[in-house]
Design a protein around this motif. Structure first.
Motif, PDB file in Angstrom:
ATOM      1  N   ASP A  20       1.048   8.330   7.600  1.00 55.96           N
ATOM      2  CA  ASP A  20       1.877   7.281   8.192  1.00 55.96           C
ATOM      3  C   ASP A  20       3.115   7.864   8.867  1.00 55.96           C
ATOM      4  O   ASP A  20       3.731   7.218   9.710  1.00 55.96           O
ATOM      5  CB  ASP A  20       2.309   6.286   7.107  1.00 55.96           C
TER       6      ASP A  20
ATOM      7  N   ALA B 164       7.932   4.490   8.950  1.00 59.27           N
ATOM      8  CA  ALA B 164       6.471   4.454   8.931  1.00 59.27           C
ATOM      9  C   ALA B 164       5.950   3.069   8.557  1.00 59.27           C
ATOM     10  O   ALA B 164       5.008   2.558   9.173  1.00 59.27           O
ATOM     11  CB  ALA B 164       5.933   5.503   7.948  1.00 59.27           C
ATOM     12  N   ARG B 165       6.583   2.444   7.571  1.00 57.33           N
ATOM     13  CA  ARG B 165       6.186   1.086   7.157  1.00 57.33           C
ATOM     14  C   ARG B 165       6.428   0.103   8.300  1.00 57.33           C
ATOM     15  O   ARG B 165       5.618  -0.788   8.538  1.00 57.33           O
ATOM     16  CB  ARG B 165       6.931   0.645   5.912  1.00 57.33           C
TER      17      ARG B 165
ATOM     18  N   VAL C 111       3.632   0.362  10.765  1.00 59.36           N
ATOM     19  CA  VAL C 111       2.391  -0.232  10.262  1.00 59.36           C
ATOM     20  C   VAL C 111       2.474  -1.755  10.305  1.00 59.36           C
ATOM     21  O   VAL C 111       1.511  -2.431  10.645  1.00 59.36           O
ATOM     22  CB  VAL C 111       2.098   0.266   8.825  1.00 59.36           C
ATOM     23  N   ASP C 112       3.652  -2.301   9.974  1.00 61.34           N
ATOM     24  CA  ASP C 112       3.828  -3.751   9.938  1.00 61.34           C
ATOM     25  C   ASP C 112       3.943  -4.380  11.330  1.00 61.34           C
ATOM     26  O   ASP C 112       3.804  -5.590  11.461  1.00 61.34           O
ATOM     27  CB  ASP C 112       5.074  -4.111   9.114  1.00 61.34           C
TER      28      ASP C 112
ATOM     29  N   VAL D 209       5.363   5.992  -2.171  1.00 62.14           N
ATOM     30  CA  VAL D 209       5.397   7.001  -1.097  1.00 62.14           C
ATOM     31  C   VAL D 209       4.813   8.293  -1.633  1.00 62.14           C
ATOM     32  O   VAL D 209       5.203   8.761  -2.704  1.00 62.14           O
ATOM     33  CB  VAL D 209       6.833   7.245  -0.573  1.00 62.14           C
TER      34      VAL D 209
ATOM     35  N   SER E 197       0.829  -1.202   0.000  1.00 63.83           N
ATOM     36  CA  SER E 197       0.000   0.000   0.000  1.00 63.83           C
ATOM     37  C   SER E 197       0.867   1.257   0.000  1.00 63.83           C
ATOM     38  O   SER E 197       2.052   1.214   0.298  1.00 63.83           O
ATOM     39  CB  SER E 197      -0.931  -0.009   1.213  1.00 63.83           C
ATOM     40  N   GLN E 198       0.228   2.331  -0.333  1.00 66.71           N
ATOM     41  CA  GLN E 198       0.903   3.631  -0.395  1.00 66.71           C
ATOM     42  C   GLN E 198       1.289   4.094   1.014  1.00 66.71           C
ATOM     43  O   GLN E 198       0.488   4.001   1.938  1.00 66.71           O
ATOM     44  CB  GLN E 198      -0.051   4.647  -1.043  1.00 66.71           C
ATOM     45  N   THR E 199       2.503   4.590   1.190  1.00 71.60           N
ATOM     46  CA  THR E 199       2.938   5.201   2.446  1.00 71.60           C
ATOM     47  C   THR E 199       2.708   6.693   2.320  1.00 71.60           C
ATOM     48  O   THR E 199       3.217   7.330   1.402  1.00 71.60           O
ATOM     49  CB  THR E 199       4.428   4.901   2.726  1.00 71.60           C
ATOM     50  N   ARG E 200       1.927   7.230   3.247  1.00 70.83           N
ATOM     51  CA  ARG E 200       1.545   8.645   3.196  1.00 70.83           C
ATOM     52  C   ARG E 200       2.336   9.439   4.231  1.00 70.83           C
ATOM     53  O   ARG E 200       2.237   9.176   5.429  1.00 70.83           O
ATOM     54  CB  ARG E 200       0.049   8.786   3.459  1.00 70.83           C
TER      55      ARG E 200
ATOM     56  N   ALA F 254       9.893   7.002   5.478  1.00 70.76           N
ATOM     57  CA  ALA F 254       8.931   6.035   4.931  1.00 70.76           C
ATOM     58  C   ALA F 254       9.203   4.629   5.470  1.00 70.76           C
ATOM     59  O   ALA F 254       8.270   3.887   5.800  1.00 70.76           O
ATOM     60  CB  ALA F 254       8.974   6.052   3.407  1.00 70.76           C
ATOM     61  N   GLU F 255      10.476   4.261   5.584  1.00 70.19           N
ATOM     62  CA  GLU F 255      10.825   2.946   6.136  1.00 70.19           C
ATOM     63  C   GLU F 255      10.376   2.827   7.585  1.00 70.19           C
ATOM     64  O   GLU F 255       9.838   1.799   8.003  1.00 70.19           O
ATOM     65  CB  GLU F 255      12.329   2.695   6.012  1.00 70.19           C
TER      66      GLU F 255
END
Length: 188
Positions: A73, A182-183, A186-187, A34, A2-5, A179-180
Motif C-alpha cells: 500500500d 496509503a489508507r 485506498v479509500d 500496519v 484491513s491491514q496496511t502493508r 500508512a495514513e
C-alpha cells in the motif's frame, strides 16, 4: 479495517547496514493494523535494461520486486548517501518498479524517504535525489513522512536504532504518516 502493508527498500546491501537497522526499527514501530516488510533481494536484480524488460524475458528478481511493490500500500525507501547521491541498487529498484512506462507498480504509490549517513548532512543530497527519482517515476511522495538521520556512526555505532527512543519516535511518526497516506489512497 484491513491491514496496511508497507514495503521497505533498503539502499545498502551490507548485512550490518545502519540503514537496514533503521528499516528493522521502523517495522518494530508499526502500529496495529500496519505491517512493514523489508524486501530482500535488491542486489539480485540486474541493472534495468529495456532489452530484457519484455514478456518472457523479465528476470525473476525484477518480477518479484514489481509484485511486492504492487502488493504494498506504500513504500519506505531507506537511503544512505554514496558519493553524494542515491545508491545504484535503490535507483535500479525505482527504475524497474517504474516500468512499463506510465503504468509501473510504483505509479501513485505513497512513498516516504528516510535518509541516513555518517556525515552531519544526514544524506540530504541522496534524499533529495531519491525524492526526485521516485516522484518522476510516478510515486506519490509523502513529504510529511520524510526523515533524516545524521552522524549515524556515532549515534548508532554501539547499539541498534530500536534501542534509541528518539529514533523510534521519529520512525513511528514516519510509518504512521505513510500508512495514513496509503489508507487515504485506498479509500479514495
Amino acid at each position: 479495517m484491513s491491514q496496511t502493508r508497507l514495503l521497505a527498500l533498503v539502499g545498502s546491501l551490507r548485512a550490518a547496514s545502519i540503514n537496514r537497522q533503521l528499516a528493522e526499527a521502523a517495522a518494530h514501530t508499526a502500529p496495529e493494523g500496519v505491517e512493514v516488510t523489508i524486501f530482500e533481494g535488491l542486489g539480485d536484480i540486474p541493472f534495468y535494461n529495456e532489452d530484457i524488460d519484455v514478456p518472457g524475458q523479465v528476470p525473476g528478481s525484477a518480477t518479484a520486486l514489481r509484485e511486492a511493490v504492487t502488493a504494498a500500500d506504500g513504500l519506505l525507501l531507506f537511503v544512505p548517501e554514496y558519493n553524494a547521491t542515491i545508491p545504484a541498487v535503490l535507483k535500479n529498484a525505482i527504475d524497474w518498479a517504474s516500468r512499463p512506462y506510465g503504468d509501473g507498480s510504483l505509479k501513485g504509490k505513497p512513498t516516504a524517504v528516510v535518509s541516513a549517513s555518517i556525515s552531519q548532512n544526514a544524506a540530504k543530497w541522496a534524499h533529495g535525489d531519491t525524492v526526485k527519482s521516485a516522484g518522476i517515476a510516478g510515486a506519490s511522495v509523502v513529504e510529511s513522512a520524510h526523515l533524516h538521520f545524521g552522524s549515524i556512526g556515532q549515534r548508532f555505532g554501539e547499539s541498534h536504532p530500536r534501542e534509541d527512543a528518539e529514533a523510534l519516535t521519529e520512525l513511528a511518526a514516519t510509518v504512521r504518516d505513510l500508512a495514513e497516506a496509503a489508507r487515504a489512497r485506498v479509500d479514495a
